[in-house]
Every structure is written in structure tokens, then in C-alpha cells.
Scaffold this active site. Structure first.
Site, PDB file in Angstrom:
ATOM      1  N   CYS A 101       0.772  -1.423   0.319  1.00 53.21           N
ATOM      2  CA  CYS A 101      -0.111   0.035   0.337  1.00 53.21           C
ATOM      3  C   CYS A 101       0.586   1.803  -0.249  1.00 53.21           C
ATOM      4  O   CYS A 101       0.386   2.483  -0.642  1.00 53.21           O
ATOM      5  CB  CYS A 101      -0.762   0.042   1.631  1.00 53.21           C
ATOM      6  N   CYS A 197      -6.183  -3.138   7.401  1.00 51.12           N
ATOM      7  CA  CYS A 197      -7.098  -1.734   7.197  1.00 51.12           C
ATOM      8  C   CYS A 197      -8.462  -2.743   6.102  1.00 51.12           C
ATOM      9  O   CYS A 197      -9.717  -2.922   6.549  1.00 51.12           O
ATOM     10  CB  CYS A 197      -7.033  -0.939   7.020  1.00 51.12           C
TER      11      CYS A 197
END
Length: 357
Positions: A101, A197
Site C-alpha cells: 500500500c 485495514c
């Protein structure tokens, strides 16, 4: 200068934006929409793009009197992070989605957006530091050793570092909290989360069961011991990682851990703790932030985020991979995890673990 500040809705990025404004920069706050939140309220998720996080980031920007934008990166996130996460588990590997990410979304996409918006730099709330020495940029560990996040940033090169800012990297977490409380920022007491997440309830196996297309789920297979003897049945290799003990659901009279995952045979090797230690590993796609270190140089390396750097030397192989030889054996070397090299506080570079040796 004009700075694009990534706002996660947490205290670190909030204070980063505050410090940038105090330094006289023209700050633009941006939050990234990365995924849809699950409709089932029992599926608890952490992270940085819930509606609450967006609202918190917006309120902080309003308080600081800086513009706020929400950017939709869901397509890129699914392709470059979530799909890779799933495919790696199907191969018997354990990826680190936060590294992906940071590399492919938070920096590549944000730097492109910053250029589009006329900003000269991108800032985040990472606990890391950048130092320029001559014409070269160095990535350094954050001064707060407990919060240091340089591990996730090893793929940044000279071009990226020249356009990045980490305003809280020279602070400790308590100092960041103190600044947020002093200026009464909305996020001053907001708790932080360490889980992935997009994985509800911190359960990768359950997430993959729902995410992987019908018919692609790895089937149950055999547990074997170090001699190759079948000692039980596992639920699918996507539910296990090297060093795992919980969830094995096998009574052996001893503590057994996952020692190896073989996707070709669909077998998982279980062993006692002492069998998890190895002195060397093979790493691929190794890149260096500056010049390539000398092969005889002693440096240190982390085999996962939550471990301490361990002394090692590198050996370049003909195919471009590296063999890493540690001074002391390392526990649970895990294929798919990031391997990050350090010289003191300086991040030298990193790559991806292929297997222990």
C-alpha cells in the site's frame, strides 16, 4: 512550498498537517478512499478510510483552515494490494499489504496526484526521517524506536525521497499526542490500530474465504511431521503462516507450529519450536536506496516488522537474487514477507523473502 498531506483520520497525520502549516507551507489535506466498509456491523475493521476517519480528517483540516479532498483509489487498491494479498496466500506465502500500500498507493498514486495539483511535495504521518547528504537522500528510522515505520518504506528511491516529507519522524508518540492536545485537534485521543485495514476481525483466513472466487479456495490437506508422516488434516493453506500455533487444532502432546507450507503438495509441515530457526534466507527483487553495499559489509536486517534488526551479510547470486546469512539463527523466516536492511538508523533497501535456507 505547496504540500499534499495524506490524512488518515488519525493523530499522526493530523499533527503532520499542523506542523507543516506552522512551518509556512501551503498545505492541502487529502484522504484516500481505498475500500468499501462491510455492511455487517459484527465485522470489525480497522484502518484509515472509514466514514469516521474521513470525517475526522475533514474536521482537522477545517480547524487548521486548510483545504480537504477525498480521493478515490479503490480500483488501484484492489488491484495492487488486495488481489496480491489473496494470490500470495494461495501460493502458501504471507504478504505484507502495508508495504504494498505504501509503495503502490500512498506514494506512487499520491505523488502523481500532487503533480497534478501543482504540489511540490507529499507528506505523511509516518515515523521515519529523510536526510540529504550531498546529492543523495537517506531514509532513516524514526526517533521513536517503538513507533518506527521505516520498514514499510524501503522501496522508496531517490526520486520519491526528494519529494517526500515525514513531519513527525523526529518526535515520539507521546510528543505527538501532546501537540494534538495542545491545539485541541479532533484526533488527539483517538486510538490507533495495528491490524490489516481491509481484513475484518483480524482474520485473514475468513476474509480470504469470502474474497476468493468460488472454486479457487485451496482444499483441505495433510499435516505432516518433519519425517513426512501424515499426522492430521488442515483446513486449507490460505489459513496458515510460518510460526503459527493457534488454529492448528491438533492435539500432539507437545506444542507444534507451522514450519513449512507446500502449495504444490498441499501439505503443511508441523514441528516443535526449535525447528523454526534458520541461519540464512533467499531474497528476491532486492533494491537499494543508494549505492549497493559491499558484500563483505556487516549490516542488519528485519525479517518482519515486529522483529529487531539482526546482524547479517549479503551474497549476490547470478540470477539477481541475494542470499542473506545471519550471525544468529532467525525464527520463522516467512516467504512473502519484506526483508529490510539497515546500517544503524539508515535504511539501505530491501526485498522479498522467498524461503529460509
Amino acid at each position: 512550498m505547496k504540500v499534499l498531506c495524506a490524512m488518515s483520520g488519525g493523530v499522526d497525520s493530523s499533527v503532520a498537517a499542523l506542523l507543516l502549516k506552522q512551518q509556512g507551507h501551503e498545505v492541502i489535506g487529502v484522504s484516500m478512499k481505498l475500500r468499501e466498509m462491510p455492511m455487517d456491523p459484527s465485522l470489525k475493521v480497522s484502518g484509515c478510510c472509514s466514514l469516521e476517519d474521513f470525517n475526522d480528517a475533514r474536521r482537522v483540516c477545517d480547524a487548521l483552515e486548510i483545504p480537504f479532498y477525498a480521493l478515490n483509489f479503490k480500483e488501484q487498491f484492489n488491484e495492487k494490494v488486495v488481489d496480491v494479498f489473496a494470490s500470495e496466500y494461495l501460493r502458501g506465502r504471507t504478504p505484507n499489504p502495508c508495504v504494498l500500500c505504501n509503495r503502490d498507493i500512498k506514494f506512487d498514486a499520491l505523488l502523481a496526484k500532487a503533480e497534478e495539483m501543482g504540489a511540490q511535495s507529499v507528506a505523511t504521518g509516518h515515523y521515519a526521517r529523510i536526510q540529504k547528504t550531498g546529492e543523495n537522500y537517506q531514509l532513516l528510522r524514526g526517533l521513536d524506536s517503538k513507533k518506527d515505520q521505516s520498514y514499510f518504506l524501503f522501496s522508496l528511491g531517490q526520486k520519491e525521497l526528494s519529494k517526500m516529507m515525514f513531519p513527525v519522524g523526529h518526535l515520539t508518540k507521546p510528543q505527538v499526542r501532546e501537540i494534538a492536545r495542545e491545539y485541541n485537534l479532533k484526533t488527539k485521543d483517538k486510538p490507533e490500530s495495528m491490524e490489516i485495514c481491509f481484513v475484518p476481525n483480524d482474520d485473514p483466513g475468513a476474509f480470504l474465504d469470502s474474497y476468493i472466487a468460488e472454486g479457487r479456495h485451496p482444499p483441505p490437506g495433510d499435516y505432516i511431521d518433519l519425517s513426512g508422516k501424515v499426522i492430521g488434516k488442515h483446513e486449507g493453506i490460505h489459513k496458515y503462516t510460518i510460526g503459527q500455533r493457534r488454529g492448528i487444532n491438533l492435539s500432539m502432546g507437545k506444542r507444534f507450529y507451522v514450519q513449512k507450507i507446500n502449495p504444490e503438495t498441499n501439505q503443511i509441515t508441523l514441528a516443535e519450536d526449535r525447528a523454526l530457526y534458520q541461519n540464512s534466507l533467499l531474497a528476491s527483487k532486492v533494491g537499494w536506496i543508494g549505492s549497493t553495499p559491499a558484500l563483505e559489509e556487516w549490516m542488519s536486517a528485519k525479517i518482519r516488522y515486529r522483529t529487531e534488526p539482526a546482524d547479517c551479510q549479503i551474497q549476490a547470486l547470478e540470477n539477481g537474487d541475494y542470499q542473506i546469512n545471519f550471525k544468529e539463527a532467525q525464527r520463522a523466516i516467512t516467504p512473502g514477507q519484506a526483508l529490510v536492511f539497515y546500517r544503524g538508523d539508515e535504511v539501505l533497501g530491501g526485498g522479498w523473502i522467498e524461503r529460509g535456507l
